[in-house]
Design a protein around this motif. Sequence first.
Motif, PDB file in Angstrom:
ATOM      1  N   UNK A  51      20.185  67.525  82.980  1.00 35.13           N
ATOM      2  CA  UNK A  51      19.340  68.417  83.798  1.00 35.13           C
ATOM      3  C   UNK A  51      20.206  69.406  84.563  1.00 35.13           C
ATOM      4  N   UNK A  52      21.293  68.898  85.130  1.00 38.53           N
ATOM      5  CA  UNK A  52      22.170  69.752  85.941  1.00 38.53           C
ATOM      6  C   UNK A  52      22.896  70.773  85.053  1.00 38.53           C
ATOM      7  N   UNK A  53      23.323  70.325  83.868  1.00 42.92           N
ATOM      8  CA  UNK A  53      24.036  71.228  82.959  1.00 42.92           C
ATOM      9  C   UNK A  53      23.174  72.433  82.575  1.00 42.92           C
ATOM     10  N   UNK A  54      21.864  72.216  82.554  1.00 44.80           N
ATOM     11  CA  UNK A  54      20.981  73.320  82.170  1.00 44.80           C
ATOM     12  C   UNK A  54      20.943  74.415  83.242  1.00 44.80           C
ATOM     13  N   UNK A  55      21.450  74.084  84.449  1.00 40.76           N
ATOM     14  CA  UNK A  55      21.463  75.090  85.526  1.00 40.76           C
ATOM     15  C   UNK A  55      22.661  76.038  85.400  1.00 40.76           C
ATOM     16  N   UNK A  56      23.644  75.652  84.569  1.00 46.32           N
ATOM     17  CA  UNK A  56      24.848  76.486  84.428  1.00 46.32           C
ATOM     18  C   UNK A  56      26.072  75.749  84.951  1.00 46.32           C
ATOM     19  N   UNK A  57      27.272  76.194  84.507  1.00 42.20           N
ATOM     20  CA  UNK A  57      28.513  75.477  84.820  1.00 42.20           C
ATOM     21  C   UNK A  57      28.823  75.470  86.323  1.00 42.20           C
ATOM     22  N   UNK A  58      28.668  76.627  86.954  1.00 37.88           N
ATOM     23  CA  UNK A  58      29.031  76.719  88.387  1.00 37.88           C
ATOM     24  C   UNK A  58      28.156  75.803  89.220  1.00 37.88           C
ATOM     25  N   UNK A  59      26.876  75.829  88.934  1.00 35.98           N
ATOM     26  CA  UNK A  59      25.939  74.974  89.673  1.00 35.98           C
ATOM     27  C   UNK A  59      26.284  73.501  89.442  1.00 35.98           C
ATOM     28  N   UNK A  60      26.662  73.202  88.180  1.00 31.67           N
ATOM     29  CA  UNK A  60      27.013  71.819  87.868  1.00 31.67           C
ATOM     30  C   UNK A  60      28.212  71.371  88.704  1.00 31.67           C
ATOM     31  N   UNK A  61      29.254  72.233  88.762  1.00 27.04           N
ATOM     32  CA  UNK A  61      30.440  71.911  89.573  1.00 27.04           C
ATOM     33  C   UNK A  61      30.045  71.710  91.035  1.00 27.04           C
ATOM     34  N   UNK A  62      29.191  72.625  91.525  1.00 27.60           N
ATOM     35  CA  UNK A  62      28.806  72.548  92.943  1.00 27.60           C
ATOM     36  C   UNK A  62      28.009  71.285  93.241  1.00 27.60           C
ATOM     37  N   UNK A  63      27.357  70.742  92.203  1.00 25.41           N
ATOM     38  CA  UNK A  63      26.586  69.500  92.416  1.00 25.41           C
ATOM     39  C   UNK A  63      27.412  68.256  92.054  1.00 25.41           C
ATOM     40  N   UNK A 119       8.041  67.609  70.239  1.00 25.95           N
ATOM     41  CA  UNK A 119       6.751  66.968  70.541  1.00 25.95           C
ATOM     42  C   UNK A 119       6.852  66.260  71.891  1.00 25.95           C
ATOM     43  N   UNK A 120       7.983  65.602  72.109  1.00 26.07           N
ATOM     44  CA  UNK A 120       8.186  64.880  73.375  1.00 26.07           C
ATOM     45  C   UNK A 120       8.157  65.856  74.546  1.00 26.07           C
ATOM     46  N   UNK A 121       8.735  67.027  74.341  1.00 27.62           N
ATOM     47  CA  UNK A 121       8.744  68.032  75.402  1.00 27.62           C
ATOM     48  C   UNK A 121       7.320  68.461  75.755  1.00 27.62           C
ATOM     49  N   UNK A 122       6.471  68.514  74.749  1.00 26.12           N
ATOM     50  CA  UNK A 122       5.062  68.876  74.972  1.00 26.12           C
ATOM     51  C   UNK A 122       4.369  67.792  75.810  1.00 26.12           C
ATOM     52  N   UNK A 123       4.764  66.548  75.553  1.00 23.72           N
ATOM     53  CA  UNK A 123       4.111  65.431  76.262  1.00 23.72           C
ATOM     54  C   UNK A 123       4.694  65.254  77.661  1.00 23.72           C
ATOM     55  N   UNK A 124       6.032  65.333  77.742  1.00 24.95           N
ATOM     56  CA  UNK A 124       6.701  64.944  78.991  1.00 24.95           C
ATOM     57  C   UNK A 124       7.277  66.103  79.794  1.00 24.95           C
ATOM     58  N   UNK A 125       7.349  67.273  79.191  1.00 22.11           N
ATOM     59  CA  UNK A 125       7.991  68.388  79.898  1.00 22.11           C
ATOM     60  C   UNK A 125       9.485  68.423  79.640  1.00 22.11           C
ATOM     61  N   UNK A 126      10.168  69.358  80.318  1.00 23.78           N
ATOM     62  CA  UNK A 126      11.582  69.586  79.994  1.00 23.78           C
ATOM     63  C   UNK A 126      12.548  68.690  80.776  1.00 23.78           C
ATOM     64  N   UNK A 127      12.044  67.980  81.756  1.00 28.06           N
ATOM     65  CA  UNK A 127      12.907  67.108  82.565  1.00 28.06           C
ATOM     66  C   UNK A 127      13.444  65.968  81.683  1.00 28.06           C
ATOM     67  N   UNK A 128      14.778  65.899  81.596  1.00 27.26           N
ATOM     68  CA  UNK A 128      15.376  64.894  80.702  1.00 27.26           C
ATOM     69  C   UNK A 128      15.111  63.461  81.150  1.00 27.26           C
TER      70      UNK A 128
END
Lengths: 347, 368
Positions: A232-244, A283-292
Motif C-alpha cells: 500500500x505504501x509503495x503505491x504512494x511513491x518512493x519518497x513517501x515510502x521512505x518518509x513512512x 475480480x478481487x479488486x472489484x470485490x474488495x477494492x484496491x487496499x492490499x
Amino acid sequence: MIMIKKRKTIKTKNNVKLKFILLAGLLFLVMVASLFGGRYHMEYGDVLKLIEAKLSGVSYPGFEVAEHVLFQVRLPRILIALLVGAGLSIAGASLQGLFQNPLVSPDILGVCSGSGFGAALGILLTSGMGVMTSVLSLGFGLISMFLTLFMVRAKGQAQTMSYILSGIIVTSVFSALTSLIKYVADVNDQLPTITFWLMGSFANKEFNDLKIIILPIVMGIAGLLLLRWQLNILSLGEEEAYSLGVNPQAARIAVILFSTIITAACVMVSGIVGWVGLVIPHISRRIMGVNHEGLLPASMLLGGIFMVIVDSVARNLTAAEIPIGILTALIGAPFFALIYNRMKGES
Amino acid sequence: MKSNKIWFLILSIVLTVAFAGCGAPEDASVTESKNSSESGTRMITDLGGNTVTVPTAAEIQRIVIISPPTTSVLLGVISDPDRIVGANSRAFTTSNTEIVSKLFPNWNGVETSFVSEGFVSNTEELLNLKPDIVFYYGEAQKSGIENLGIPIVDMMKKGDNNPETVTIAWDNLMRKIFEVDDSVSLQNEWEASNKKGAEVLDTYTGEKKTALFLFSNTGGVISVYGSGTYADTWFEKSGLVNAAAEISGQAEVSMEQLYEWNPDFIYVFIGSPASAMLNNKMNGQDWDLLSAYKNNTIFDIPQGIYSWGAPCSDAPLTPLWMISKSYPELLSESDFKMLFQEYYSRMYKITLEEELISAVLSPRQLQK
C-alpha cells in the motif's frame, strides 16, 4: 459528522468481514463438491460413508478402490489446485500492486518460462523419472528470477519498466531454450509429454507432490500477506515510502522473491497455468477494492475457488484430461476482455 | 517515330516472352515423355494421390526412406538392402536390431543424421546422398524435398488408421516400384493372419475381454489410444474391446480414469516399460489397484523388424500375439512362437532362433 464516518467505517469493516466469510464458505463448498465428482463412478451415499469412515478411523470394506480414489487421487489434487490457484493469484495481485500495472502477471519476471524449461529438460534427460524434473523446474524458475534482477541491477535503474523489459528478455531466452528441447526430444514419446506438461495439468498428482510444494507456496503466501501494508505504501511513491519508514528497494525485492517462489513451485507441480494470476486479482479488486489488506487475502481465496472449479471441469468433462492451461485461457481471456472493456468505459 | 519503334520493340519482347512461357511446359513434358520412354521410367500414383515418374527398378540404386515404419516393408520387399543409403533413425531404434541385422547387415552404415527428431529433412544433406528415389510420409515431410528433380513417393494413406489396409498399400506400392513378384505379400499374410485369428477366437464363448493400448507413460503423463486409432484394428482382430473407446484419438488420461475403466489387459507401446507399472514404480500412480496389475497382464508390445504396435511389415503378427496374451487358452505362447518363426521364414527368408524369438517376446527392461 464524526459519528457518521465512524458508522461508515464499522459498516465497511463488517462488509469486508462478510465478504471474507462468504468467500471462505464458497471455497469450502467448492472443495467438498469437487470431492464428489470424478471419472471413477461412486454413489453419493458411498462417498459420504467413506468420508465418515475415514473421519472415525474405521474401514469400509469392499470399497478399497473408491477409498483410494477419494483420498489419494481426488483429495491431493483438490488441495494442489487450491494451493496453485491461491498462490498464483496472490502473486499476481502483489506484483500488479508493486509495479502499479494491471497487466502484470506472475510470469512477468520470466519465472514460468524458466521453470517450464527446467521441467522440459528433466523430461528430456530422465524421461520424467524421479525428482529430477521437479528440482530442475524449481531451480530454473529461481535462476530466471535472479537473471532478471541481475539485469535490472546492471542497468542501475530499478524502475518498473526495467523489471518488465528484463523479464521479457529472460522469458524469450527460456522460451527459445524450451523450443530447442522440444526440437531434440523424441517426437513420439518425450515431445507429447513435454507439450502436455507445458499446457498444465493436475492429473496424477499425489500427496508427495503436495508435500513438495506446500512449504514454498505457504511461505510465499505468508510473506506476501505480511507485506500487504508495504505494498500500500509503495503505491504512494518512493519518497513517501521512505518518509513512512519503508525501504522501497527491500520491500520490492521481498515481494519479487516471495512471488517467484510461489510461481516456481506452482509451475513445478502443475505446468504452466496462465491467466489466473492476471484475471483473479482484477475480480478481487472489484470485490474488495484496491487496499492490499483485503485484496491479497481475497485474491488468494478467489484464486483457490477458481482453480478447484477449473480442475473439476478438466477431470470431469471428458475421459481425456483437458489441460488446465487451455481452460484457464479460455475462461480467463474473455473475462479479462470484459473487465478491460469496463475499465475503458470508466476512464 | 522513334517512340513508336520503342513501343514496337517492347511489345515484341512481351509477346515473345508470353508465347515462350505458354509453350515451355508442353515442350518440357514432351521431352520428359521422350526421355521416359527411352530410359523406361514409369508413372505411378503414390498413396498421397500424386502421380510420380519413377525409374525402373534396376536404375534405383540409391534409396532414401524418411518414413520410419515403411523401411520394414522395404526390407521385406527388396533383396539388396544395401541400396538404402539414407533412412530415419527411428526405423532402427524402434526395432530389434538383431533381427534387422539378419536382413540388413550394413544397417549401421545408413545415413540417418539428415532427418531431425522432428522428422524434417535437411535438403542439402539429403542431396548429398544422391538418391534415385525418396520415400516420405505426408505433407510435413514433403516440404523442402519437392522440386529437387528427384522422384519422391508419399507413403501416407491419409485418414486411414487401419494397419491392415495401410501396410498392404505400402507393400503393394513398394512391390510395384521395385518390380518384385507378389506371391509372398503382406496381403497374403494378412489373409492368413485373419483366418487364423478368427479360427482361434471362434472357439471362445465367454464375454469379450477389455484392453487398453497405453501409448506411453512418461513424466507423469499417461497417454492412451482411443477410437479411430490403430488400436481399433489390433483389438478387434484380437477379440478385445478397447476400454478407452470413448476417447477419440490419442489423449492424456488420469489414474482415476484407469480405475474406472479397469481393463483386463494393458498393452504398453513406448515410454516406461510394463515392468515399471507391474512393480508399481511410477511416481504418483498406484497401479496395484488395477486388475491388470493383480493378474500380471500388463505387456510390452514386442519389437521385431519394427514395433508391433505400429503398422509395419510384422503387423499381421500383432493380433495373433495379442490373442496369445489375452486368450492363452486358445493360442498358447509356444504355438505363437511357431507362427512367428514361420512368418519370418516366409516373409524374409530367414530363420529365427528360439533364443531370439524369446528375447523379442520378453518384457522391456526398466532403464535408469
